[in-house]
Design a protein around this motif. Structure first.
Motif, PDB file in Angstrom:
ATOM      1  N   PHE A  23       0.806  -1.218   0.000  1.00  0.00           N
ATOM      2  CA  PHE A  23       0.000   0.000   0.000  1.00  0.00           C
ATOM      3  C   PHE A  23       0.846   1.278   0.000  1.00  0.00           C
ATOM      4  CE2 PHE A  23      -2.798  -3.110   2.275  1.00  0.00           C
ATOM      5  CZ  PHE A  23      -3.722  -3.254   1.245  1.00  0.00           C
ATOM      6  N   CYS A  24       2.156   1.131  -0.127  1.00  0.00           N
ATOM      7  CA  CYS A  24       3.030   2.305  -0.163  1.00  0.00           C
ATOM      8  C   CYS A  24       2.698   3.120  -1.413  1.00  0.00           C
ATOM      9  CB  CYS A  24       4.487   1.877  -0.185  1.00  0.00           C
ATOM     10  SG  CYS A  24       5.647   3.257  -0.090  1.00  0.00           S
ATOM     11  N   PRO A  25       2.353   4.389  -1.261  1.00  0.00           N
ATOM     12  CA  PRO A  25       1.899   5.178  -2.425  1.00  0.00           C
ATOM     13  C   PRO A  25       3.022   5.439  -3.423  1.00  0.00           C
ATOM     14  CG  PRO A  25       2.123   6.574  -0.488  1.00  0.00           C
ATOM     15  CD  PRO A  25       2.335   5.176  -0.012  1.00  0.00           C
ATOM     16  N   TRP A  79       1.303   1.335   6.063  1.00  0.00           N
ATOM     17  CA  TRP A  79       0.861   2.196   4.963  1.00  0.00           C
ATOM     18  C   TRP A  79      -0.640   2.183   4.776  1.00  0.00           C
ATOM     19  CZ3 TRP A  79       3.452   6.036   3.179  1.00  0.00           C
ATOM     20  CH2 TRP A  79       4.850   6.021   3.253  1.00  0.00           C
ATOM     21  N   ALA A  80      -1.319   1.131   5.197  1.00  0.00           N
ATOM     22  CA  ALA A  80      -2.784   1.136   5.117  1.00  0.00           C
ATOM     23  C   ALA A  80      -3.347   2.246   6.000  1.00  0.00           C
ATOM     24  CB  ALA A  80      -3.351  -0.220   5.541  1.00  0.00           C
ATOM     25  N   PHE A  82      -1.978   5.092   6.590  1.00  0.00           N
ATOM     26  CA  PHE A  82      -1.820   6.359   5.868  1.00  0.00           C
ATOM     27  C   PHE A  82      -3.045   6.623   4.998  1.00  0.00           C
ATOM     28  CE2 PHE A  82      -0.766   8.185   1.704  1.00  0.00           C
ATOM     29  CZ  PHE A  82      -0.346   9.456   2.074  1.00  0.00           C
ATOM     30  N   TRP A  83      -3.441   5.623   4.201  1.00  0.00           N
ATOM     31  CA  TRP A  83      -4.555   5.818   3.277  1.00  0.00           C
ATOM     32  C   TRP A  83      -5.866   6.020   4.030  1.00  0.00           C
ATOM     33  CZ3 TRP A  83      -3.700   7.349  -1.319  1.00  0.00           C
ATOM     34  CH2 TRP A  83      -2.568   6.922  -2.030  1.00  0.00           C
ATOM     35  N   LEU A  84      -6.087   5.260   5.072  1.00  0.00           N
ATOM     36  CA  LEU A  84      -7.331   5.403   5.850  1.00  0.00           C
ATOM     37  C   LEU A  84      -7.420   6.795   6.473  1.00  0.00           C
ATOM     38  CD1 LEU A  84      -7.444   1.937   7.648  1.00  0.00           C
ATOM     39  CD2 LEU A  84      -9.143   2.802   6.021  1.00  0.00           C
ATOM     40  N   MET A  86      -5.909   9.613   5.513  1.00  0.00           N
ATOM     41  CA  MET A  86      -6.114  10.639   4.486  1.00  0.00           C
ATOM     42  C   MET A  86      -7.561  10.613   3.981  1.00  0.00           C
ATOM     43  SD  MET A  86      -3.197  12.216   4.311  1.00  0.00           S
ATOM     44  CE  MET A  86      -2.751  13.009   2.772  1.00  0.00           C
ATOM     45  N   SER A  87      -8.147   9.426   3.883  1.00  0.00           N
ATOM     46  CA  SER A  87      -9.537   9.308   3.455  1.00  0.00           C
ATOM     47  C   SER A  87     -10.484   9.951   4.464  1.00  0.00           C
ATOM     48  CB  SER A  87      -9.917   7.832   3.260  1.00  0.00           C
ATOM     49  OG  SER A  87     -11.289   7.693   2.947  1.00  0.00           O
TER      50      SER A  87
END
Length: 619
Positions: A23-25, A79-80, A82-84, A86-87
């Motif tokens: 999940f690393c962007p 990294w998951a 991070f996405w959660l 930001m969402s």
């Protein structure tokens, strides 16, 4: 699950932690202008900007592991997360608060516009289980996280944050130990060019001395050289000593990076003293990550860098033994030099604490548990500053425009000059003058890495006045976008740390953590945009509790009202504590604050009985 479980199990076996690298962007990680973030409230966009700045490869120490600085200070655990996060921030409204448990975003919860948009806690482990051993297990499980100070609170501004602190520390060390205002030709020897420690070379140049900084990691050393923070590099001790001698003779301003172990450098300085009678160093400290000495924070002198990393993974027990032997040699060399006109201090990285645990000769006869043969920089150098309310105040221009930073520099300098012109005590005036000098020098030294940010050490009066000036400039359109205010957790009231920030609290409360918790809670209900409370940071897991905040100025009257309340409490809490612990400077500051602001009421230790109690405690 059939795909992810084996993959994550492999990460756990290889790295001791599940980072969820899939999940690393692949986007360029940096602080984009605030208007480019999708959001329903500008506060959330500002938080996203700060998060991405903390993970910018130019800023972060190990961005792939979500580590911003200090060897293991993380923004998130994987990294998951991070996405959660930001969402959630993109969806957030002014009626919601996002709650973070050690990197885990729990979700958006109903609140109010007056409440923080974000509440963060990191590493809040039950005290009896807050040990280094327990941490390793809990971190491997992914249930807790080491947020350092400003990594896990999204407020790191790159090594500039500690450049200013190091400038003030070295300047005040020169005044205190050498009796000098001008450090030309004087030599400051230290180690570490990684995360925060990378600031030391730049600070040496700004104060005008000769800085020699050892670093075992060639990549870290070359990164600072390429950024222009380090003037010269060498892997030869002979050349290092030769350049040091030349610079001393001509009073050349120099930052020299030695690619090697600092113990070798200290022992070579001892050899030069014993064979030639020449003392080549005046001031010394250490900024290795000694809060985590057995996991890459400190490398033993007996092995090369690659060999040490290999042993650390294959035989941790043997590695620990070599680290402790190296610490004993390290201290032995410093002790020899200190018998001459050389002065060493602990820079709050747990160096003396770990050296003591290793059996090094750092004891001080008759000392309490927080004191060693050499002082903490807080005890002897920065302690008076904290008592006066001065600490590392920061701001970030969310426009990303360097011109906005120029405007804020000008405004801040003007505010400080006005305060001095209005009359302050000599001790306070000296601190203001140091900071005015800093602002004038800052733009010349290319200190910005990542976000358009600045730091200066200011007291309560200065912070509030600067915030008002910024907010009014935003309202006028002189600044193009909101400004985020924050600070290092290492501040007047942000941190309870008996071996650093509160090491000079002698009333018996050095090991109590009420102040940091009260700071966190008080900032939250006074209007901070976000607040954070961490276990660990600077001196290590279980050794400190620290709190921080972020506050978005957007040019509104509401922002001004919140800034006055938050910034006043954020400083006064710590000054009041130091007043009660017997600091005459803190007492003077509190009295002055009460005279200037009738809404402040503090119970001062002014009666005969109170004074007797304080004297008894101090004895």
């Amino acid at each position: 699950m059939e795909v992810l479980a084996p993959e994550f199990a492999q990460e756990l076996r290889l790295y001791g932690h599940i980072y969820m690298y899939r999940f690393c962007p692949d986007l360029e990680m940096r602080a984009y202008p605030v208007e480019q973030y999708p959001c329903r409230t500008r506060a959330a966009a500002a938080i996203m900007l700060m998060i991405m700045n903390n993970l910018d490869p130019a800023v972060a120490q190990f961005p792939q592991e979500l580590v911003t600085y200090g060897g293991n200070g993380q923004v998130f655990s994987n990294w998951a997360q991070f996405w959660l996060t930001m969402s959630y921030l993109a969806q957030m409204t002014e009626e919601q608060t996002l709650v973070m448990y050690s990197g885990h975003p729990l979700g958006l919860f109903p609140s109010s516009p007056e409440a923080p948009r974000l509440v963060i806690t990191n590493g809040m482990v039950i005290p009896n289980y807050s040990s280094r051993t327990e941490y390793e297990k809990l971190f491997a499980m992914g249930v807790t996280m080491y947020g350092q100070m400003t990594a896990g609170s999204y407020c790191y501004i790159g090594p500039q944050g500690i450049v200013h602190g190091t400038v003030l520390t070295v300047l005040n060390a020169g005044r205190r130990y050498l009796g000098l205002q001008d450090l030309a030709g004087k030599v400051f020897v230290t180690s570490g060019l990684g995360g925060m420690s990378g600031a030391q070379a730049k600070a040496a140049v700004i104060v005008g001395c000769i800085g020699v900084i050892a670093e075992v990691d060639g990549a870290a050393l070359m990164k600072r050289h390429q950024q222009g923070w380090l003037m010269e590099v060498t892997d030869s001790l002979d050349h290092c000593i030769e350049r040091l001698r030349e610079a001393r003779k001509t009073k050349e301003v120099l930052s020299l990076g030695y690619h090697g172990n600092v113990v070798d450098l200290w022992e070579r300085l001892v050899h030069e003293l014993d064979t030639t009678g020449e003392l080549l160093v005046d001031l010394g400290s250490d900024q290795t990550s000694c809060h985590s000495p057995f996991n890459g924070g400190y490398y033993p002198v007996q092995l090369g860098f690659a060999e040490a990393r290999s042993l650390m993974a294959s035989d941790p027990t043997a590695f620990k033994g070599l680290v402790q032997e190296s610490l004993r040699r390290h201290v032995s060399a410093i002790n020899r030099l200190a018998r001459e006109h050389f002065f060493f201090w602990d820079y709050g990285n747990a160096f003396l604490l770990e050296a003591q645990r290793a059996g090094a000769d750092v004891g001080k006869p008759g000392a309490n548990r927080t004191e060693f043969r050499y002082p903490s920089y807080v005890q002897h150098i920065m302690g008076d500053i904290f008592s006066q309310g001065f600490g590392p105040f920061r701001w970030v221009c969310t426009s990303g425009d360097p011109q906005d930073l120029v405007v804020t520099d000008r405004l801040a300098m003007s505010v400080l000059e006005e305060i001095v012109a209005g009359g302050v005590t000599p001790a306070v005036k000296l601190q203001y003058e140091d900071n005015i000098r800093w602002i004038r020098e800052a733009a010349k030294h290319q200190l910005v890495v990542g976000s358009q940010a600045r730091i200066l050490y200011s007291d309560q009066k200065g912070r509030v006045a600067i915030a008002m000036a910024f907010n009014q400039a935003i309202a006028r359109g002189e600044l193009k976008a909101p400004v985020v205010l924050s600070r290092d957790h290492h501040d007047v009231s942000g941190t309870d740390s008996p071996f650093r920030e509160t090491s000079n609290i002698y009333d018996g409360s050095a090991f109590c953590a009420d102040m940091a918790v009260q700071n966190f809670v008080g900032d939250a209900f006074r209007g901070a945009t976000w607040v954070a409370l961490h276990n660990g940071g600077g001196v290590g897991w279980g050794e400190v509790i620290n709190g921080g905040f972020g506050l978005v100025l957007d040019g509104t009257e509401d922002a001004e009202r919140k800034a006055r309340k938050v910034l006043s409490w954020d400083v006064a809490n710590g000054v009041a504590r130091r007043c009660w612990s017997g600091s005459p400077m803190a007492y003077e500051v509190i009295c002055q604050t009460m005279r200037e602001d009738s809404s402040v009421a503090v119970t001062l230790p002014h009666t005969v009985a109170d004074e007797c109690v304080l004297q008894a405690l101090q004895q």
